[in-house]
Design a protein around this motif. Structure first.
Motif, PDB file in Angstrom:
ATOM      1  N   GLY A   8      98.183  -5.568   6.805  1.00  0.00           N
ATOM      2  CA  GLY A   8      98.615  -6.957   6.783  1.00  0.00           C
ATOM      3  C   GLY A   8      99.528  -7.359   7.922  1.00  0.00           C
ATOM      4  N   GLY A   9      99.923  -6.402   8.737  1.00  0.00           N
ATOM      5  CA  GLY A   9     100.773  -6.745   9.863  1.00  0.00           C
ATOM      6  C   GLY A   9     100.004  -7.506  10.928  1.00  0.00           C
ATOM      7  N   GLY A  10     100.732  -7.959  11.935  1.00  0.00           N
ATOM      8  CA  GLY A  10     100.096  -8.696  13.015  1.00  0.00           C
ATOM      9  C   GLY A  10     101.121  -9.400  13.866  1.00  0.00           C
ATOM     10  N   LEU A  11     100.617 -10.287  14.709  1.00  0.00           N
ATOM     11  CA  LEU A  11     101.464 -11.071  15.608  1.00  0.00           C
ATOM     12  C   LEU A  11     101.649 -12.463  15.012  1.00  0.00           C
ATOM     13  N   VAL A  12     102.889 -12.893  14.930  1.00  0.00           N
ATOM     14  CA  VAL A  12     103.184 -14.208  14.363  1.00  0.00           C
ATOM     15  C   VAL A  12     104.335 -14.819  15.142  1.00  0.00           C
ATOM     16  N   GLN A  13     104.359 -16.128  15.198  1.00  0.00           N
ATOM     17  CA  GLN A  13     105.465 -16.814  15.856  1.00  0.00           C
ATOM     18  C   GLN A  13     106.693 -16.830  14.944  1.00  0.00           C
ATOM     19  N   ALA A  14     107.852 -16.914  15.542  1.00  0.00           N
ATOM     20  CA  ALA A  14     109.078 -17.043  14.757  1.00  0.00           C
ATOM     21  C   ALA A  14     108.953 -18.235  13.813  1.00  0.00           C
ATOM     22  N   GLY A  15     109.378 -18.008  12.581  1.00  0.00           N
ATOM     23  CA  GLY A  15     109.241 -19.028  11.554  1.00  0.00           C
ATOM     24  C   GLY A  15     107.979 -18.896  10.729  1.00  0.00           C
ATOM     25  N   LYS A  87     111.703 -13.707  11.867  1.00  0.00           N
ATOM     26  CA  LYS A  87     112.565 -13.774  13.044  1.00  0.00           C
ATOM     27  C   LYS A  87     112.188 -12.640  13.996  1.00  0.00           C
ATOM     28  N   PRO A  88     112.510 -12.766  15.263  1.00  0.00           N
ATOM     29  CA  PRO A  88     112.227 -11.678  16.203  1.00  0.00           C
ATOM     30  C   PRO A  88     112.834 -10.351  15.765  1.00  0.00           C
ATOM     31  N   GLU A  89     113.973 -10.390  15.099  1.00  0.00           N
ATOM     32  CA  GLU A  89     114.607  -9.142  14.666  1.00  0.00           C
ATOM     33  C   GLU A  89     113.886  -8.486  13.493  1.00  0.00           C
ATOM     34  N   ASP A  90     112.897  -9.143  12.926  1.00  0.00           N
ATOM     35  CA  ASP A  90     112.070  -8.528  11.884  1.00  0.00           C
ATOM     36  C   ASP A  90     110.953  -7.667  12.480  1.00  0.00           C
ATOM     37  N   MET A  91     110.804  -7.723  13.770  1.00  0.00           N
ATOM     38  CA  MET A  91     109.732  -6.982  14.424  1.00  0.00           C
ATOM     39  C   MET A  91     109.956  -5.488  14.281  1.00  0.00           C
ATOM     40  N   ALA A  92     108.952  -4.794  13.719  1.00  0.00           N
ATOM     41  CA  ALA A  92     109.080  -3.363  13.427  1.00  0.00           C
ATOM     42  C   ALA A  92     107.755  -2.872  12.852  1.00  0.00           C
ATOM     43  N   VAL A  93     107.667  -1.571  12.669  1.00  0.00           N
ATOM     44  CA  VAL A  93     106.587  -0.995  11.870  1.00  0.00           C
ATOM     45  C   VAL A  93     107.098  -0.911  10.436  1.00  0.00           C
ATOM     46  N   TYR A  94     106.294  -1.427   9.521  1.00  0.00           N
ATOM     47  CA  TYR A  94     106.688  -1.491   8.116  1.00  0.00           C
ATOM     48  C   TYR A  94     105.947  -0.411   7.329  1.00  0.00           C
ATOM     49  N   TYR A  95     106.698   0.257   6.464  1.00  0.00           N
ATOM     50  CA  TYR A  95     106.181   1.347   5.646  1.00  0.00           C
ATOM     51  C   TYR A  95     106.533   1.112   4.179  1.00  0.00           C
ATOM     52  N   TYR A 112     106.981  11.919   2.932  1.00  0.00           N
ATOM     53  CA  TYR A 112     105.602  11.631   3.288  1.00  0.00           C
ATOM     54  C   TYR A 112     105.471  10.127   3.475  1.00  0.00           C
ATOM     55  N   TRP A 113     104.981   9.730   4.640  1.00  0.00           N
ATOM     56  CA  TRP A 113     104.828   8.323   4.972  1.00  0.00           C
ATOM     57  C   TRP A 113     103.406   8.044   5.440  1.00  0.00           C
ATOM     58  N   GLY A 114     102.970   6.830   5.219  1.00  0.00           N
ATOM     59  CA  GLY A 114     101.690   6.398   5.758  1.00  0.00           C
ATOM     60  C   GLY A 114     101.820   6.065   7.233  1.00  0.00           C
ATOM     61  N   GLN A 115     100.801   5.411   7.765  1.00  0.00           N
ATOM     62  CA  GLN A 115     100.791   5.086   9.189  1.00  0.00           C
ATOM     63  C   GLN A 115     101.612   3.837   9.497  1.00  0.00           C
ATOM     64  N   GLY A 116     101.938   3.087   8.479  1.00  0.00           N
ATOM     65  CA  GLY A 116     102.697   1.862   8.679  1.00  0.00           C
ATOM     66  C   GLY A 116     101.823   0.728   9.196  1.00  0.00           C
ATOM     67  N   THR A 117     102.397  -0.461   9.240  1.00  0.00           N
ATOM     68  CA  THR A 117     101.710  -1.626   9.788  1.00  0.00           C
ATOM     69  C   THR A 117     102.683  -2.361  10.697  1.00  0.00           C
ATOM     70  N   GLN A 118     102.214  -2.699  11.890  1.00  0.00           N
ATOM     71  CA  GLN A 118     103.074  -3.289  12.915  1.00  0.00           C
ATOM     72  C   GLN A 118     103.225  -4.795  12.679  1.00  0.00           C
ATOM     73  N   VAL A 119     104.459  -5.245  12.692  1.00  0.00           N
ATOM     74  CA  VAL A 119     104.762  -6.674  12.629  1.00  0.00           C
ATOM     75  C   VAL A 119     105.424  -7.061  13.945  1.00  0.00           C
ATOM     76  N   THR A 120     104.816  -8.017  14.633  1.00  0.00           N
ATOM     77  CA  THR A 120     105.338  -8.491  15.902  1.00  0.00           C
ATOM     78  C   THR A 120     105.652  -9.976  15.780  1.00  0.00           C
ATOM     79  N   VAL A 121     106.862 -10.347  16.113  1.00  0.00           N
ATOM     80  CA  VAL A 121     107.296 -11.744  15.989  1.00  0.00           C
ATOM     81  C   VAL A 121     107.667 -12.252  17.369  1.00  0.00           C
ATOM     82  N   SER A 122     106.979 -13.275  17.809  1.00  0.00           N
ATOM     83  CA  SER A 122     107.262 -13.854  19.113  1.00  0.00           C
ATOM     84  C   SER A 122     108.233 -15.017  18.966  1.00  0.00           C
ATOM     85  N   SER A 123     109.123 -15.125  19.919  1.00  0.00           N
ATOM     86  CA  SER A 123     110.144 -16.194  19.859  1.00  0.00           C
ATOM     87  C   SER A 123     109.703 -17.416  20.629  1.00  0.00           C
TER      88      SER A 123
END
Length: 123
Positions: A8-15, A87-95, A112-123
């Motif tokens: 469910g991660g991906g690239l999203v604009q701030a807000g 927010k941009p500071e939410d950008m991270a890999v989420y597990y 034990y962790w999965g591969q995570g999902t990347q969340v990228t927030v553009s400002s």
């Protein structure tokens, strides 16, 4: 064998908003509290949110309180994280992982962790 598959991660604009999912297997899902963590580049993994095994109690890091909502579906062995007002500071890999409360902190029950999902927030 425990499996944790985040998506469910991906690239999203701030807000903007995203909804993460974590499908699990290999544990009796409904027996555990579940949590979300995140790790930004160069930083340690940090707690984001947790939900009790019934789903009736939720807990959040101060940085996401009021913006993120954790929930679970025990019939689907899946935990969710609805993230709003990103927010941009939410950008991270989420597990996700099963968690327990240790004092005032939440800790994963194992390493034990999965591969995570990347969340990228553009400002």
């Amino acid at each position: 064998q425990v499996q944790l598959v985040e998506s469910g991660g991906g690239l999203v604009q701030a807000g903007g908003s995203l909804r993460l999912s974590c499908a699990t297997s290999g544990r009796t899902f409904s027996s555990y509290a579940m949590g979300w963590f995140r790790q930004a580049p160069g930083k340690e993994r940090e707690f984001v949110a947790a939900v009790s095994w019934t789903g009736s109690n939720t807990y959040y890091a101060d940085s996401v309180k009021g913006r993120f909502t954790i929930s679970r579906d025990n019939a689907k062995n899946t935990v969710y994280l609805q993230m709003n007002s990103l927010k941009p500071e939410d950008m991270a890999v989420y597990y996700c992982n099963a968690v327990f409360r240790y004092g005032s902190s939440w800790t994963s029950i194992d390493n034990y962790w999965g591969q995570g999902t990347q969340v990228t927030v553009s400002s």
